[in-house]
Design a protein around this motif. Structure first.
Motif, PDB file in Angstrom:
ATOM      1  N   LEU A   2      11.307  24.057  10.952  1.00 42.21           N
ATOM      2  CA  LEU A   2      11.345  24.742  12.246  1.00 42.21           C
ATOM      3  C   LEU A   2      12.796  25.025  12.608  1.00 42.21           C
ATOM      4  O   LEU A   2      13.628  24.126  12.655  1.00 42.21           O
ATOM      5  CB  LEU A   2      10.718  23.852  13.329  1.00 42.21           C
ATOM      6  CG  LEU A   2      10.866  24.373  14.770  1.00 42.21           C
ATOM      7  CD1 LEU A   2      10.119  25.681  14.960  1.00 42.21           C
ATOM      8  CD2 LEU A   2      10.395  23.326  15.778  1.00 42.21           C
ATOM      9  N   HIS A   3      13.099  26.278  12.858  1.00 36.93           N
ATOM     10  CA  HIS A   3      14.466  26.701  13.168  1.00 36.93           C
ATOM     11  C   HIS A   3      14.513  26.890  14.678  1.00 36.93           C
ATOM     12  O   HIS A   3      13.982  27.857  15.209  1.00 36.93           O
ATOM     13  CB  HIS A   3      14.745  28.012  12.426  1.00 36.93           C
ATOM     14  CG  HIS A   3      16.187  28.401  12.384  1.00 36.93           C
ATOM     15  ND1 HIS A   3      16.964  28.273  11.262  1.00 36.93           N
ATOM     16  CD2 HIS A   3      17.006  28.917  13.322  1.00 36.93           C
ATOM     17  CE1 HIS A   3      18.193  28.704  11.502  1.00 36.93           C
ATOM     18  NE2 HIS A   3      18.245  29.106  12.754  1.00 36.93           N
ATOM     19  N   LEU A   4      15.137  25.942  15.347  1.00 40.46           N
ATOM     20  CA  LEU A   4      14.915  25.807  16.790  1.00 40.46           C
ATOM     21  C   LEU A   4      16.144  26.139  17.623  1.00 40.46           C
ATOM     22  O   LEU A   4      17.208  25.571  17.443  1.00 40.46           O
ATOM     23  CB  LEU A   4      14.473  24.365  17.081  1.00 40.46           C
ATOM     24  CG  LEU A   4      14.183  24.003  18.535  1.00 40.46           C
ATOM     25  CD1 LEU A   4      13.069  24.874  19.108  1.00 40.46           C
ATOM     26  CD2 LEU A   4      13.803  22.530  18.649  1.00 40.46           C
ATOM     27  N   HIS A   5      15.950  27.077  18.531  1.00 44.25           N
ATOM     28  CA  HIS A   5      16.919  27.359  19.602  1.00 44.25           C
ATOM     29  C   HIS A   5      16.316  26.675  20.821  1.00 44.25           C
ATOM     30  O   HIS A   5      15.288  27.097  21.324  1.00 44.25           O
ATOM     31  CB  HIS A   5      17.035  28.890  19.735  1.00 44.25           C
ATOM     32  CG  HIS A   5      17.521  29.449  21.031  1.00 44.25           C
ATOM     33  ND1 HIS A   5      18.336  30.567  21.070  1.00 44.25           N
ATOM     34  CD2 HIS A   5      17.305  29.120  22.336  1.00 44.25           C
ATOM     35  CE1 HIS A   5      18.590  30.893  22.337  1.00 44.25           C
ATOM     36  NE2 HIS A   5      17.976  30.035  23.126  1.00 44.25           N
ATOM     37  N   CYS A   6      16.926  25.569  21.225  1.00 44.58           N
ATOM     38  CA  CYS A   6      16.319  24.711  22.258  1.00 44.58           C
ATOM     39  C   CYS A   6      16.255  25.403  23.608  1.00 44.58           C
ATOM     40  O   CYS A   6      16.947  26.384  23.864  1.00 44.58           O
ATOM     41  CB  CYS A   6      17.140  23.439  22.419  1.00 44.58           C
ATOM     42  SG  CYS A   6      17.145  22.404  20.966  1.00 44.58           S
TER      43      CYS A   6
END
Lengths: 551, 319, 274
Positions: A229-233
């Motif tokens: 999962l490539h996450l931009h919080c």
């Protein structure tokens, strides 16, 4: 066939740290033997695997929107003048496609990952990727505000949600999943945001951003997607947002996750006046939890254009700066905002951001888990990476730069106390071997036998920024593409994608929901395979083959 | 400064409870638009469809689209820019007098009511047509509407988009942007892209007679451009690629008949909201596609010696 | 005083981009170097002497003769010296100029003095559109210096200008002072419509009655002292502003309220004779 002799090799994937060895190349791969052919003498030079950018925005609707909004930057930028072998283009904050390929290759980067693609316009993104020469490419699809999937989570239909996720990845001909401000962009469609993991998402009663990140990470792991999962919080850019970030990290224990541009998520304080760095706290937690990787999202001072799927943040930035604002909401899926921005050393907030990016890179102690990025073009343009490498490798230079920061930055950052200097081996790790491993591209960032012959040869140079900005040679797929600053060849790059498994009947389940939400026909929505030039389908784990290097 | 705040048409279909058409007549010019994207569609957020939406038409005359609208505001011809600018002032509670409003042909009361409705909307959208963008003030009229929409976001969600005419204008615009950085009005004479609408835009170049050749693909400027531009096209060697005989093809030296895109030639069309749509040809054509003709011309030219003997230079001092 | 004299001997068929014709460059160049310097005739690179007869060398004073309405970028980014043209000139005259003086005894094209920051441009004839303006997308237009046009000018005079002075003796078309940030525009013969639209700050002075945007409000009548100061400053350039309170007064309007801006428009009004 080709032989490179005498170079000092930094190949972290194989544990080679500054040894003089010969490299042989045949048929675009590293080979164990050399019969005949050209020999390149690299004596006294430094050899690394070609750079891999895990997080950049170089193609698709949003960067193209950014290009249209910034003609003033195009005019002042370096122009690529056409020649017999080279197309014309413009560099700058949002380079044109051909220039993007030349600029990346020109500093030794050979693989890039476009980190934000709405499925609805994926066809457009691929057309642009086809026009980016030399480098290999992959792309991540934006799904964390996809209302069809969110509806299913709301209904408790998690298995079905996972199937739909797989369907979307294949429909977009994409390589993995990007989550941007999970739930927050969905709320933005109502003019709201969802800043915390327990925040309400407008239009939903049962799910929160916390639900989305946890379930998405799990679904991605279950689908066996090579890149986590490539996450931009949530809560990007806001003072005090470190709490949200830590909370997100706690939610993800036990799952793989990649935290994108962590710099924008590591702030303390509670308003712009007392914003401070919390990089140390974040790094401490991160160091202790090996399930995660991250990229820095470092900031450099100067002009840029910020481009993100985080619509609400961009509206705030527009209100703060009073500069141009572009916004594009994509039905059912996501949003996108554009605001030109100038980072100034005299601005306390910008100065803190500059320090935080470097602190994260220096305080996270495992170079295999933190990667070089500027979240191009948000923190700075990708062609400024050599400047960051210099900041990482030279503590003296860092201190010189710190002298330009406002005096009241004291106690807001920890950079002055950090004396660590990166080694060439570590630089090769954070720019190539590490991101390649995180992306699951086993044949990249690796000078081993049988791997793709993408490498860069630098002159030894005390001026680190010059060294990394002006490679002696760059090889892509065994071919010399850059020689002493000149573009020699402009081969087409490959494009990586995956085909995660989903039940064939999911089409018929999805169709009515799709027709309810979208305004194009279901049949026209998925990108046709023949639109991807030089497509390379990578395996998901659980697929039959052992190795990811399928053809 | 303002900006461009927009969305894809599905967002309008799903969410727009307040829709403004300004200087456009979709009922007659975009006949499928109301039913497919805006007025008639029902959605999760607007379950009653048309009943859940408020529609306003602003135009200089009562067109057929007025019948579809809940409110019709008749603006005096040539006063769109003034009206939009007044609205920008009024949403910020700036004072504009009744007499000042009167020059637009509307009353302060009507405008205040409009603003109240706009601010009360959950998701507003403003579509504008050539009645706005091609009348006196042109790009500034469009900028006024886009800026109003951007500024409305201080109160509620608001977006705007042009109702574009002609086939795939958006596609040309999108591709020029990724290849050159600019949407239109581009010159490549110095070996790299430069942009200046008014200087390099086709109609201006032709009117001034700044070109000695014209190559026209999928457009019919001979039918729409001002007379000096058409006269110049007739004077210089003009080459036209078009499936049909057109005004432009009649005055051209060379007309190459091509397969009609989308009907007999495949490709991608960009919808007016920049969503790329695959074009799947239904028929076969004996003629080559535009793309094939251009590629073959390019290959032939590539065989000739390069005209660019020296590397051209960038214009200095761009900043 | 030595001069470099250029006489157009062959009319360009398409545009001729000649940004090399500046005092800064010619001050350093020999006769041969000037002759062989490159101009762009459309996409072709040609020697300057294919179009011009060249007389003189190494001078920061340039005199041009001929109908040069297709010749663009004259005096681009110049910082010193002078450029005088006897005849019409094309677009971008003195764009990005920082110093020195330009005098055109003829008409000029669009973008005269665009984004200039110093020096003086005097167009004896008419000027095109976007005099002293910002190029598309730029945040600021003219940042200093003075532009005088004796004839009329087109739309968007002084668009987004920040500092400096523009004096148009004739009339101007729409959008004079559009999105103006600062500086002064003086309109001798008035303007068509939308003068001062979206202005933030800065001053527009019109010596003739003009139509105003509905988003400006009248804020009194005055004979401000700064008008006399301006008038004295402009006198050497042949411009004078009326300021005799026996003859008339300035009506002051402020706006544009849509921004909301603090710009001002002063309109000279003679007292009615009675």
């Amino acid at each position: 066939m080709l032989r490179i002799t005498g170079g000092t090799i930094y190949d972290p994937a194989n544990g080679i740290n500054g040894e003089v060895r010969d490299l042989y190349i045949a048929d675009g791969k590293f080979s164990s033997k050399f019969d005949a052919g050209r020999t390149i003498d690299a004596t006294g030079m430094v050899i690394m695997p070609g750079g891999v950018d895990v997080h950049t925005h170089v193609a698709g609707g949003s960067i193209n929107f950014g290009r249209a909004r910034t003609p003033e930057d195009h005019r002042r930028t370096h122009a690529f003048i056409r020649s017999k072998t080279r197309r014309s283009g413009l560099g700058g904050m949002a380079p044109t496609t051909f220039a993007t390929g030349y600029l990346y290759a020109g500093m030794g980067w050979t693989t890039v990952n476009e980190a934000a693609v709405p499925v609805l316009s994926a066809r457009h993104t691929h057309e642009e990727l086809n026009d980016i020469p030399i480098v290999d490419k992959s792309s991540l699809v934006l799904l964390a505000n996809n209302e069809i999937i969110l509806d299913l989570l709301e209904e408790g239909e998690d298995e079905r949600a996972k199937q739909i996720m797989a369907w979307y990845i294949w429909a977009a001909k994409s390589y993995g999943v990007k989550a941007v401000n999970p739930g927050g962009v969905a709320s933005w469609k109502y003019g709201n945001d969802s800043k915390h993991l327990t925040s309400k998402i407008s239009g939903y009663d049962h799910i929160t951003p916390g639900t989305i990140v946890t379930k998405y990470a799990k679904m991605i792991d279950e689908l066996g997607i090579p890149h986590p999962l490539h996450l931009h919080c949530n809560n990007l850019g806001a003072p005090g947002n470190v709490e949200t970030t830590l909370e997100t990290m706690r939610h993800l224990e036990g799952s793989r996750a990649h935290f994108a541009h962590l710099q924008y998520h590591a702030y303390g304080g509670d308003d712009w006046g007392n914003m401070r760095s919390e990089a140390a706290r974040l790094a401490e937690y991160f160091n202790a939890h090996t399930n995660m990787t991250t990229d820095a999202g470092a900031v450099l001072f100067g002009d840029t254009v910020t481009i993100t799927a985080d619509g609400p943040w961009q509206h705030l930035l527009y209100k703060l700066t009073g500069r141009k604002w572009g916004n594009l909401d994509v039905e059912n899926e996501t949003g996108c905002g554009i605001v030109p921005y100038t980072y100034r050393p005299s601005n306390l907030v910008n100065a803190v951001q500059w320090a935080v990016g470097l602190e994260l890179l220096l305080l996270i102690n495992d170079p295999w888990r933190v990667f070089l990025s500027t979240d191009h073009p948000n923190g700075a343009c990708f062609w400024r990476y050599p400047e960051i490498i210099q900041l990482l490798m030279c503590a003296d230079y860092r201190n010189e730069c710190m002298a330009n920061l406002p005096l009241n930055i004291k106690n807001k950052i920890s950079l002055p106390e950090i004396s660590r200097e990166y080694t060439l081996y570590e630089i090769a790790t954070i720019t190539s071997a590490g991101p390649a491993r995180s992306l699951g591209l086993k044949h990249k960032g690796n000078l081993g036998i049988g791997k793709d012959a993408d490498l860069v040869i630098y002159h030894q140079d005390k001026d680190i920024a010059r060294m990394f900005g002006h490679p002696r040679y760059v090889f892509k797929g065994g071919e010399i593409v850059i020689e002493e600053g000149d573009i020699r060849e402009t081969p087409d790059g490959k494009e990586y994608l995956i085909q995660p498994f989903y039940e064939p009947d999911i089409d018929e389940f999805l169709r009515p929901r799709f027709e309810d939400r979208y305004c194009m026909s279901f049949e026209n929505y998925p990108v046709e395979m023949e639109r991807i030039e030089h497509a390379q389908i990578q395996k998901c784990t659980g697929d039959d083959a052992e190795d990811g290097d399928s053809q | 400064m303002g900006g461009k705040v927009t969305c894809t048409l599905g967002e309008v279909k799903n969410r727009a409870d307040f829709i403004v058409y300004w200087g456009g007549n979709p009922a007659e010019c975009h006949p499928r638009h109301f039913t497919k994207y805006t007025l008639m569609q029902k959605s999760k957020f607007l379950p009653r469809g048309r009943k859940d939406r408020t529609v306003v038409l602003v135009d200089i005359r009562e067109t057929k689209s007025a019948k579809a609208a809940d409110h019709f505001l008749q603006v005096r011809p040539g006063k769109d820019f003034e009206l939009l600018t007044i609205l920008r002032a009024l949403i910020k509670d700036q004072k504009v007098s009744e007499e000042q409003v009167a020059e637009t042909g509307l009353s302060l009361e009507v405008l205040k009511d409009l603003i109240e409705k706009m601010k009360a909307a959950k998701f507003g959208v403003m579509f504008f047509g050539m009645g706005l963008s091609m009348t006196r003030g042109k790009h500034m009229n469009a900028a006024a509407l886009l800026t109003l929409a951007a500024e409305m976001n201080a109160f509620t969600k608001f977006v705007a988009m042009p109702m574009r005419g002609h086939g795939n204008v958006t596609g040309a615009d999108v591709i020029m942007r990724w290849q050159t950085g600019y949407p239109f009005g581009i010159s490549l004479n110095r070996g790299y892209p430069r942009y200046n609408p008014g200087e390099f835009s086709t109609v201006d170049v032709l009117v001034r007679g700044d070109t000695d050749c014209a190559f026209i693909i999928g457009a019919d400027p001979g039918a729409t451009m001002p007379k000096p531009a058409i006269d110049h096209l007739a004077k210089v060697p003009t080459i036209v690629l078009d499936p049909h005989v057109t005004h432009t093809s009649r005055l051209s030296r060379v007309h190459i008949t091509t397969a009609p895109a989308g009907i007999a030639a495949p490709g991608t069309g960009y919808r007016m909201d920049e969503v790329p749509m695959p074009l799947k040809p239904a028929l076969q054509s004996p003629y080559p596609s535009d793309e094939e003709v251009v590629r073959r011309i390019r290959e032939t030219i590539a065989l000739r010696p390069d005209w660019m003997t020296n590397q051209p230079q960038m214009i200095e001092a761009q900043i | 005083m030595s001069e470099v004299i250029l006489r157009l001997k062959q009319d360009p068929v398409v545009t001729l981009e000649a940004e090399v014709i500046t005092p800064d460059k010619f001050a350093e160049m020999s006769h041969e170097q000037i002759c062989e310097s490159i101009v762009y005739h459309g996409k072709r690179q040609l020697r300057l002497d294919e179009f011009f007869e060249v007389e003189g060398e190494k001078s920061e004073h340039i005199v041009l003769h001929g109908d040069m309405h297709r010749v663009r970028h004259l005096g681009r980014a110049m910082t010193m010296g002078s450029l005088t043209a006897h005849g019409d000139v094309g677009m971008h005259l003195g764009a990005h100029m920082k110093g020195g003086e330009i005098c055109i005894r003829g008409n000029a094209g669009d973008w005269v003095g665009a984004e200039m920051s110093g020096g003086k441009i005097h167009v004896r004839g008419e000027a095109g559109q976007q005099v002293g303006a910002a190029y598309r997308g730029s945040l600021a237009g003219m940042k200093g210096g003075i532009i005088i046009v004796d004839g009329s000018a087109g739309i968007e005079v002084g668009m987004r200008m920040k500092r400096g002075t523009i004096f148009i003796r004739g009339s101007v078309k729409d959008f004079a002072g559009l999105q103006m940030i600062g500086g002064t525009i003086i309109l001798g013969e008035g303007a068509e419509i939308r003068t001062g639209a979206w202005m933030q700050r800065g001053t527009i002075i019109s010596l003739k009655p003009i139509d105003l945007m509905p988003t400006f409000g009248e804020s009194g009548v005055m004979n401000p002292t700064f008008i006399s100061v301006y008038s004295n400053l402009l006198k050497p350039h042949g411009c004078e502003l009326p300021n005799d309170q026996n003859l008339g007064c300035y009506r002051r309007f402020s706006g544009d309220r849509s921004v909301p801006g603090k710009g001002e428009i002063l309109i000279w009004q003679e007292h009615a004779l009675n």
